[in-house]
Design an enzyme around this catalytic site. Structure first.
Site, mmCIF file in Angstrom:
data_model
loop_
_atom_site.group_PDB
_atom_site.id
_atom_site.type_symbol
_atom_site.label_atom_id
_atom_site.label_comp_id
_atom_site.label_asym_id
_atom_site.label_seq_id
_atom_site.Cartn_x
_atom_site.Cartn_y
_atom_site.Cartn_z
ATOM 1 N N CYS A 124 0.821 -1.202 0.000
ATOM 2 C CA CYS A 124 0.000 0.000 0.000
ATOM 3 C C CYS A 124 0.868 1.270 0.000
ATOM 4 O O CYS A 124 1.616 1.524 -0.919
ATOM 5 C CB CYS A 124 -0.959 -0.050 1.185
ATOM 6 S SG CYS A 124 -2.289 1.166 1.122
ATOM 7 N N HIS A 125 0.808 2.066 1.074
ATOM 8 C CA HIS A 125 1.622 3.274 1.188
ATOM 9 C C HIS A 125 3.004 2.997 1.777
ATOM 10 O O HIS A 125 3.817 3.922 1.892
ATOM 11 C CB HIS A 125 0.913 4.325 2.052
ATOM 12 C CG HIS A 125 -0.243 4.989 1.375
ATOM 13 N ND1 HIS A 125 -1.408 4.321 1.069
ATOM 14 C CD2 HIS A 125 -0.423 6.260 0.956
ATOM 15 C CE1 HIS A 125 -2.257 5.158 0.487
ATOM 16 N NE2 HIS A 125 -1.684 6.336 0.404
ATOM 17 N N CYS A 317 -13.632 -17.075 20.334
ATOM 18 C CA CYS A 317 -14.321 -15.999 21.021
ATOM 19 C C CYS A 317 -15.797 -16.337 21.263
ATOM 20 O O CYS A 317 -16.124 -17.271 21.971
ATOM 21 C CB CYS A 317 -14.134 -14.701 20.230
ATOM 22 S SG CYS A 317 -14.571 -13.204 21.129
ATOM 23 N N HIS A 318 -16.717 -15.572 20.653
ATOM 24 C CA HIS A 318 -18.154 -15.826 20.804
ATOM 25 C C HIS A 318 -18.665 -16.870 19.817
ATOM 26 O O HIS A 318 -19.846 -17.219 19.844
ATOM 27 C CB HIS A 318 -18.943 -14.520 20.606
ATOM 28 C CG HIS A 318 -18.853 -13.575 21.765
ATOM 29 N ND1 HIS A 318 -17.684 -12.931 22.107
ATOM 30 C CD2 HIS A 318 -19.796 -13.151 22.652
ATOM 31 C CE1 HIS A 318 -17.903 -12.148 23.153
ATOM 32 N NE2 HIS A 318 -19.167 -12.265 23.504
#
Length: 392
Positions: A124-125, A317-318
């Site tokens: 990217c940058h 996680c969930h």
């Protein structure tokens, strides 16, 4: 399975408002493959954080939008590193490279890697830093399109990205246009480090939903793609090409996690047309999506198929809310985000305390994790069940 030999060492050059995914995906993916990764930032030390930015485009915008991402924890101190001890360098994009490209210590560091012909992967940058370090003359380089004029001025052979997933390799320099191309970008980097893949080409299914946790879908999804697996993402009542908004869950001093808007995640297949028998593994991200996905009987049927067939399942996680609702935790040892303990216990599972929070567990065909800091273990243990390995 991760590499079992002496680990390769990789350095990641970080800064405030680097792009969220462009930092965490390669950071955790490479660790999952068995590499040692040090993340550093000028003026900061190990344990400090860098704030990240979520950048994404839209057909309705002339440029990308920016919002706050996760807080990224550094694990090494910039002033103490010795570049000669590392085998490769990663440079995320975002806004951080704008100011990092003016830091002489950063530019000297990059020049050291180029002179030693060690692999450099910049996205990217991030290529602003390569241009400022004067290391792109005569090199084929791609980047986010707005960086092109600077690279041309620095003497690079500019390669216009056909899509935001485009990557380019010229010698020891690997460049990518944006995080969409992480799969190819990371794949090139591990091969440049001497890595070889075995057991790839597995077909993996991701069970997605609106406001699943951003990292918990992006990191494992792109990590497995980089290993040359075929990875599909589906969501009930959505089709290939549709998107699911994600959530950034982080700890910022409150009694529970905060939530911010994450990247829009693009689905790759139609839920209603999915043939579960054609896939060899299932991944269930966490976040808020599992709350409502657990109520969908077609989701429950799909999860039961994988468990009944003994196929590898990785849930984090969930996500274990779905496993509990599907009745597949009975007799299984399992961890989850601590607030999901009740779901696990009521679902017949044996609760395993995630201490520390990045500790993941495998019981038979099931890998469970508590939260996104555990991705290196989570992805590595899932790779082991799938028989996928990176060797150096």
């Amino acid at each position: 399975m991760a590499n079992l030999g002496s680990p390769k060492k990789v350095l990641m050059l970080c800064g405030d408002y680097m792009e969220d995914a462009e930092a965490m995906v390669p950071f955790q993916a490479l660790q999952a493959y068995g590499l040692s990764v040090d993340a550093v930032c000028p003026g900061k030390k190990s344990g400090d954080i860098c704030r990240t930015a979520i950048h994404q485009g839209s057909p309705h915008q002339q440029t990308y939008s920016e919002s706050r991402g996760h807080n990224f924890s550094l694990n090494a101190t910039f002033d103490e590193i010795d570049s000669s001890t590392y085998d490769g360098l990663i440079i995320p994009g975002g806004r951080a490279p704008e100011y990092l490209s003016m830091n002489e210590s950063v530019l000297d560091l990059v020049k050291d890697f180029v002179k030693s012909e060690k692999p450099i992967a910049s996205i990217c940058h991030g290529q602003l830093i390569l241009a400022a370090a004067d290391v792109v003359k005569g090199r084929k380089v791609t980047a986010y399109p707005t960086v092109g004029p600077m690279l041309v001025a620095a003497g690079a052979h500019w390669v216009e990205p056909e899509t935001m997933a485009s990557c380019c390799v010229d010698g020891n320099i690997i460049t990518g246009a944006a995080y969409d191309g992480h799969a190819e970008y990371i794949n090139h980097f591990i091969k440049a480090l001497g890595g070889t893949l075995t057991g790839s080409n597995k077909r993996i299914l991701f069970l997605c939903g609106d406001y699943m946790e951003d990292y918990e879908v992006l990191v494992p999804f792109q990590s497995l793609q980089a290993l040359e697996c075929h990875v599909d993402a589906i969501c009930p009542n959505k089709s290939a090409g549709d998107t699911c908004p994600t959530a950034v869950h982080d700890f910022e001093g409150d009694q529970t996690y905060s939530e911010k808007t994450g990247h829009d995640f693009k689905l790759t297949a139609n839920f209603k047309d999915t043939d579960a028998s054609s896939y060899e593994g299932l991944v269930i991200p966490g976040g808020r999506a599992p709350e409502y996905l657990a109520l969908d009987q077609n989701v429950i049927k799909l999860v039961k198929h994988f468990m009944d067939a003994g196929k590898p399942i990785a849930s984090i996680c969930h996500g274990q809310q779905i496993l509990s609702a599907a009745g597949v935790l009975k007799g299984k040892k399992c961890t989850a985000y601590p607030a999901v303990k009740l779901n696990v216990v009521l679902g017949g599972g044996t609760w395993l305390e995630p201490d520390p929070i990045d500790h993941c567990f495998t019981d038979g065909n099931l890998v469970t994790g508590a939260a996104w800091p555990g991705h290196p273990q989570f992805v590595s243990q899932f790779m082991s069940l799938l028989g996928v390995r990176v060797c150096f």
